[in-house]
Design a protein around this motif. Structure first.
Motif, mmCIF file in Angstrom:
data_model
loop_
_atom_site.group_PDB
_atom_site.id
_atom_site.type_symbol
_atom_site.label_atom_id
_atom_site.label_comp_id
_atom_site.label_asym_id
_atom_site.label_seq_id
_atom_site.Cartn_x
_atom_site.Cartn_y
_atom_site.Cartn_z
ATOM 1 N N GLU A 45 -49.068 45.501 5.269
ATOM 2 C CA GLU A 45 -48.483 44.169 5.112
ATOM 3 C C GLU A 45 -49.024 43.456 3.871
ATOM 4 O O GLU A 45 -48.392 42.534 3.353
ATOM 5 C CB GLU A 45 -48.767 43.313 6.349
ATOM 6 C CG GLU A 45 -47.933 43.660 7.556
ATOM 7 C CD GLU A 45 -46.453 43.409 7.340
ATOM 8 O OE1 GLU A 45 -46.102 42.318 6.828
ATOM 9 O OE2 GLU A 45 -45.641 44.295 7.663
ATOM 10 N N ARG A 105 -46.916 32.405 10.526
ATOM 11 C CA ARG A 105 -47.384 33.351 9.518
ATOM 12 C C ARG A 105 -47.746 32.629 8.223
ATOM 13 O O ARG A 105 -47.333 31.493 7.984
ATOM 14 C CB ARG A 105 -46.321 34.397 9.228
ATOM 15 C CG ARG A 105 -46.135 35.436 10.320
ATOM 16 C CD ARG A 105 -45.407 36.651 9.769
ATOM 17 N NE ARG A 105 -46.250 37.400 8.831
ATOM 18 C CZ ARG A 105 -45.816 38.409 8.071
ATOM 19 N NH1 ARG A 105 -44.536 38.767 8.118
ATOM 20 N NH2 ARG A 105 -46.631 39.042 7.257
ATOM 21 N N LEU A 150 -45.612 39.936 17.654
ATOM 22 C CA LEU A 150 -44.160 39.908 17.505
ATOM 23 C C LEU A 150 -43.733 39.417 16.126
ATOM 24 O O LEU A 150 -42.584 39.594 15.724
ATOM 25 C CB LEU A 150 -43.542 39.020 18.586
ATOM 26 C CG LEU A 150 -43.601 39.575 20.016
ATOM 27 C CD1 LEU A 150 -43.219 38.499 21.025
ATOM 28 C CD2 LEU A 150 -42.692 40.783 20.155
ATOM 29 N N ALA A 151 -44.651 38.786 15.406
ATOM 30 C CA ALA A 151 -44.326 38.268 14.075
ATOM 31 C C ALA A 151 -44.180 39.388 13.061
ATOM 32 O O ALA A 151 -43.390 39.310 12.120
ATOM 33 C CB ALA A 151 -45.402 37.290 13.620
ATOM 34 N N ILE A 152 -44.961 40.454 13.246
ATOM 35 C CA ILE A 152 -44.961 41.562 12.292
ATOM 36 C C ILE A 152 -44.628 42.836 13.052
ATOM 37 O O ILE A 152 -45.500 43.485 13.636
ATOM 38 C CB ILE A 152 -46.333 41.697 11.601
ATOM 39 C CG1 ILE A 152 -46.780 40.342 11.023
ATOM 40 C CG2 ILE A 152 -46.274 42.751 10.512
ATOM 41 C CD1 ILE A 152 -48.188 40.339 10.477
ATOM 42 N N GLY A 153 -43.352 43.167 13.116
ATOM 43 C CA GLY A 153 -42.917 44.340 13.855
ATOM 44 C C GLY A 153 -43.152 45.630 13.096
ATOM 45 O O GLY A 153 -43.721 45.647 12.007
ATOM 46 N N SER A 172 -39.493 42.490 15.306
ATOM 47 C CA SER A 172 -39.959 41.266 14.647
ATOM 48 C C SER A 172 -39.160 40.099 15.209
ATOM 49 O O SER A 172 -37.928 40.087 15.120
ATOM 50 C CB SER A 172 -39.761 41.357 13.131
ATOM 51 O OG SER A 172 -40.539 42.398 12.593
ATOM 52 N N GLN A 208 -43.094 31.773 8.502
ATOM 53 C CA GLN A 208 -42.288 32.249 9.616
ATOM 54 C C GLN A 208 -42.971 31.892 10.950
ATOM 55 O O GLN A 208 -44.174 32.073 11.105
ATOM 56 C CB GLN A 208 -42.075 33.763 9.527
ATOM 57 C CG GLN A 208 -41.138 34.168 8.402
ATOM 58 C CD GLN A 208 -40.999 35.669 8.278
ATOM 59 O OE1 GLN A 208 -41.932 36.408 8.584
ATOM 60 N NE2 GLN A 208 -39.853 36.128 7.810
ATOM 61 N N TRP A 223 -52.855 45.764 9.673
ATOM 62 C CA TRP A 223 -52.063 44.985 8.717
ATOM 63 C C TRP A 223 -52.247 45.431 7.262
ATOM 64 O O TRP A 223 -51.883 44.710 6.331
ATOM 65 C CB TRP A 223 -52.417 43.502 8.838
ATOM 66 C CG TRP A 223 -52.481 43.014 10.251
ATOM 67 C CD1 TRP A 223 -53.528 42.397 10.873
ATOM 68 C CD2 TRP A 223 -51.443 43.095 11.234
ATOM 69 N NE1 TRP A 223 -53.221 42.092 12.165
ATOM 70 C CE2 TRP A 223 -51.942 42.503 12.428
ATOM 71 C CE3 TRP A 223 -50.144 43.598 11.241
ATOM 72 C CZ2 TRP A 223 -51.187 42.420 13.596
ATOM 73 C CZ3 TRP A 223 -49.396 43.524 12.402
ATOM 74 C CH2 TRP A 223 -49.906 42.943 13.563
ATOM 75 N N ARG A 245 -50.065 49.543 13.996
ATOM 76 C CA ARG A 245 -48.855 49.613 13.171
ATOM 77 C C ARG A 245 -48.893 50.926 12.398
ATOM 78 O O ARG A 245 -49.779 51.126 11.539
ATOM 79 C CB ARG A 245 -48.767 48.419 12.214
ATOM 80 C CG ARG A 245 -48.436 47.111 12.885
ATOM 81 C CD ARG A 245 -47.052 47.131 13.543
ATOM 82 N NE ARG A 245 -46.739 45.862 14.186
ATOM 83 C CZ ARG A 245 -47.071 45.547 15.432
ATOM 84 N NH1 ARG A 245 -47.741 46.423 16.173
ATOM 85 N NH2 ARG A 245 -46.744 44.381 15.959
ATOM 86 N N HIS A 267 -38.605 36.059 15.036
ATOM 87 C CA HIS A 267 -38.875 34.833 14.284
ATOM 88 C C HIS A 267 -37.937 33.729 14.763
ATOM 89 O O HIS A 267 -36.739 33.937 14.892
ATOM 90 C CB HIS A 267 -38.679 35.059 12.776
ATOM 91 C CG HIS A 267 -39.561 36.138 12.219
ATOM 92 N ND1 HIS A 267 -39.115 37.048 11.285
ATOM 93 C CD2 HIS A 267 -40.851 36.456 12.476
ATOM 94 C CE1 HIS A 267 -40.101 37.885 10.980
ATOM 95 N NE2 HIS A 267 -41.162 37.549 11.696
ATOM 96 N N SER A 322 -43.226 32.427 15.084
ATOM 97 C CA SER A 322 -42.979 33.471 16.069
ATOM 98 C C SER A 322 -43.719 33.171 17.371
ATOM 99 O O SER A 322 -44.562 32.266 17.425
ATOM 100 C CB SER A 322 -43.450 34.834 15.526
ATOM 101 O OG SER A 322 -42.774 35.166 14.332
#
Length: 633
Positions: A303, A527, A538-541, A555, A531, A300, A464, A557, A533
């Motif tokens: 992010e 999140r 799956l929340a942060i594609g 992603s 958001q 992350w 990622r 949402h 999810s």
């Protein structure tokens, strides 16, 4: 039913006032059997007698079979009344729901006296008389929990297992004596069994099936049918028989099937009683995406470049969650960052605890100084997990960049050593990588020294872009290196048992599961920016790697708080799709598992059944097909 008939036979039934016992007495009375009915309650026996036809052929003998010696007394009195006994129905028994660590010696001995020793003593007392007459039948009701490890039912299952083994041994020893011993596994029956069971810490009975099981009437008919047949074991539920076989040959598969029961069993008693009223088993809340470290495998990092509110969840988002706390069983305040960077974390944990939610979070531990530790210890935390990927300073500091091994150890030791921590489950997450794979046993020793109760051996499974890439040790197929890792892990787990440190671990090779441990059917991920999810993955594609192949994680949402209501998001089309699809997969897997011939379980057949079940499942939802969690790694 076989050629044997119970008409006019002399029969002894224990546990006669229970649901199955009284139904059995009624059916045998209609056949004109001569019976002695026994139970603990004299009042209950008299009431039962008044409801039966042909009372002149029936006697009642109260006996508390939990008292040593009472079984022999009952056998003697029954023989005196009937003259001889053609059939003994060992129905009496009691349930017991408790974590093994909470079992009381008094209840343990009570249970084994009633469920194990008493029926065995009745058999040994009556068999000599049956041998003299050259015939006899003994019908024993046991339980599939004696063959399958089910959370909270260990002692009950143990008492039934011990009796079943001894009864089956006696069956073999008497196989030439025309004495038939039938051991019946009735499965789940709609009786008041759970109502009268013993308990520790208010643990409720957990029915292993979705329904309450077969009716008393249909089960009693099956008992009579089996009782008239040949010696041996009789299972009324095919699925239970399979689970028993699988638990011996592929125990890991059974463990996975009981994950949900395990979560319920290990939660607070009040939470378990509220489970049916709380549709969300787990809500994972990313209290902070910000982090004070730069770990080499963190996915992350990118992010955190552009974040809102410094990466912290806003109070307005928590306020949108707060009204729904009574619907949530458990809250995990972890996400992609360090929860201790959230200034409101302790207050939010307190809010959740007041509403009966189980709470906990994952932390790197560097910020957990004495003052903060005392604060979190006082708010009623249920669990805490520390990220430690090295058992010594050199390895740890090379992975957790920006941290300090000695400081973390000091903080963890202080937290775990507090008297208030005795009621808190303490854990360490150890991500296995090539840098530290030689330290598995050393990590167990370190956990024991720090006073940590459990080590979770994990893998670098979320990637990622380049972040986290190349650190995972799992493989599409079992290799020499994988076997070496498995053996190292086995040694560490064995050491954990010796030192009193629990362990958990994932597989190194993939096997598709019906649903991952996150289980979107009853969980949500929120999140830091509100958001909602199915899960953090799956929340942060973005670009990722799945079993060595470069792919893109979408992603997903459902919506965003506080702009929308959490319950409304739970019923959106996208959320319903994930819930429904996984429900379909679980159902298809269960049905597919039963398509293979069940007559003689073997490893080959079990593997075939498992593959058949996997093939029967519909495709997983978007994104989940390329998520390592769905494949057990």
């Amino acid at each position: 039913m076989g050629h044997y008939t119970f008409a006019g036979k002399h029969i002894l039934i224990t546990g006669a006032t229970g649901g199955l016992g009284s139904a059995l007495a009624g059916m045998l009375a209609e056949k004109g059997a001569h019976m002695v009915l026994s139970a603990r309650s004299d009042v209950g026996l008299k009431h039962l007698l008044s409801s039966l036809p042909g009372p002149n052929h029936i006697a009642i003998i109260p006996a508390d079979l939990s008292i040593p010696g009472q079984a022999d007394v009952l056998a003697t009195k029954a023989l005196e009344h009937l003259g001889y006994i053609d059939a003994l129905f060992n129905i009496a028994g009691v349930g017991y729901f408790s974590l093994m660590e909470d079992v009381s010696n008094q209840n343990l001995r009570h249970l084994f006296e009633l469920n194990t020793f008493a029926p065995l003593q009745l058999m040994t007392a009556l068999v000599p008389h049956m041998k003299k007459r050259g015939q006899g039948r003994i019908i024993n009701l046991v339980s599939c929990t004696g063959r399958i490890p089910i959370p909270t039912e260990g002692v009950y299952g143990g008492s039934k297992s011990a009796f079943a083994i001894m009864a089956n041994t006696m069956r073999l020893e008497l196989s030439t004596q025309n004495i038939h011993i039938i051991t019946i596994y009735p499965g789940t029956v709609a009786t008041d069994f759970e109502k009268h069971a013993l308990r520790e810490k208010k643990i409720p009975g957990v029915c292993p099936l979705d329904s309450r099981g077969a009716t008393i009437h249909e089960t009693t008919l099956k008992i009579l049918d089996a009782a008239a047949g040949p010696s041996g074991e009789v299972w009324f539920e095919t699925k239970a028989k399979w689970m028993a076989a699988v638990s011996l040959i592929l125990p890991g598969l059974v463990d996975k099937r009981f994950d949900e029961l395990k979560k319920k069993a290990l939660g607070p008693a009040s939470l378990m009683f509220e489970a049916k009223k709380r549709p969300w088993r787990l809500v994972q809340i990313e209290s902070s995406l910000a982090c004070n470290l730069k770990c080499i495998m963190c996915p992350w990092i990118d992010e955190r470049i552009h974040v809102e509110n410094q990466g912290n969840l806003k109070p307005s988002i928590w306020n949108a969650i707060k009204p729904h706390l009574p619907m949530i069983q458990s809250i995990d305040f972890s996400g992609g960052g360090e929860p201790l960077m959230q200034p409101h974390l302790a207050q939010w944990i307190s809010d959740a605890r007041k509403e009966g939610c189980e709470t906990g979070f994952l932390t790197n531990g560097l910020l957990l100084n004495k003052e903060k530790a005392d604060h979190f210890l006082s708010v009623g935390l249920d669990w805490i997990c520390f990220s430690m990927d090295g058992s010594n300073k050199k390895i740890y500091d090379s992975i957790r960049l920006g941290s300090n091994f000695d400081t973390v150890c000091k903080n963890v030791s202080y937290f775990c050593g507090s008297p208030l921590a005795k009621s808190i489950k303490t854990m360490i997450n150890f991500v296995i990588m090539s840098l530290n794979q030689h330290q598995l046993e050393d990590m167990i020793k370190r956990a024991a020294d720090l006073g940590v109760a459990q080590v979770n051996f994990k893998q670098c499974d979320v990637i990622r872009g380049v972040h986290g890439k190349g650190y995972g040790l799992f493989s599409p197929k079992k290799t020499k290196e994988i076997r070496h890792l498995e053996k190292a892990l086995e040694r560490a787990q064995k050491l954990g048992k010796k030192l009193g440190v629990n362990t958990t671990a994932f597989s190194f090779t993939p096997e598709e599961l019906p649903v991952c441990a996150q289980d979107p059917r009853n969980s949500l991920f929120i999140r830091y920016n509100g958001q909602v999810s199915p899960c953090i993955n799956l929340a942060i594609g973005g670009p990722t790697t799945f079993l060595g192949k470069d792919v893109t994680m979408p992603s997903i949402h459902y919506g965003r708080l506080p702009d929308q209501n959490l319950e409304q998001l739970w019923n959106t089309e996208s959320c319903t799709l994930y819930k429904t699809r996984f429900e379909q997969r679980v159902s298809a897997y269960d049905d597919g598992f039963m398509q293979v011939d069940l007559s003689e379980p073997s490893l080959q057949k079990l593997k075939a059944a498992n593959q058949s079940a996997i093939n029967a499942m519909p495709d997983a939802p978007k994104g989940c097909r390329i998520c390592h969690y769905l494949y057990g790694i």
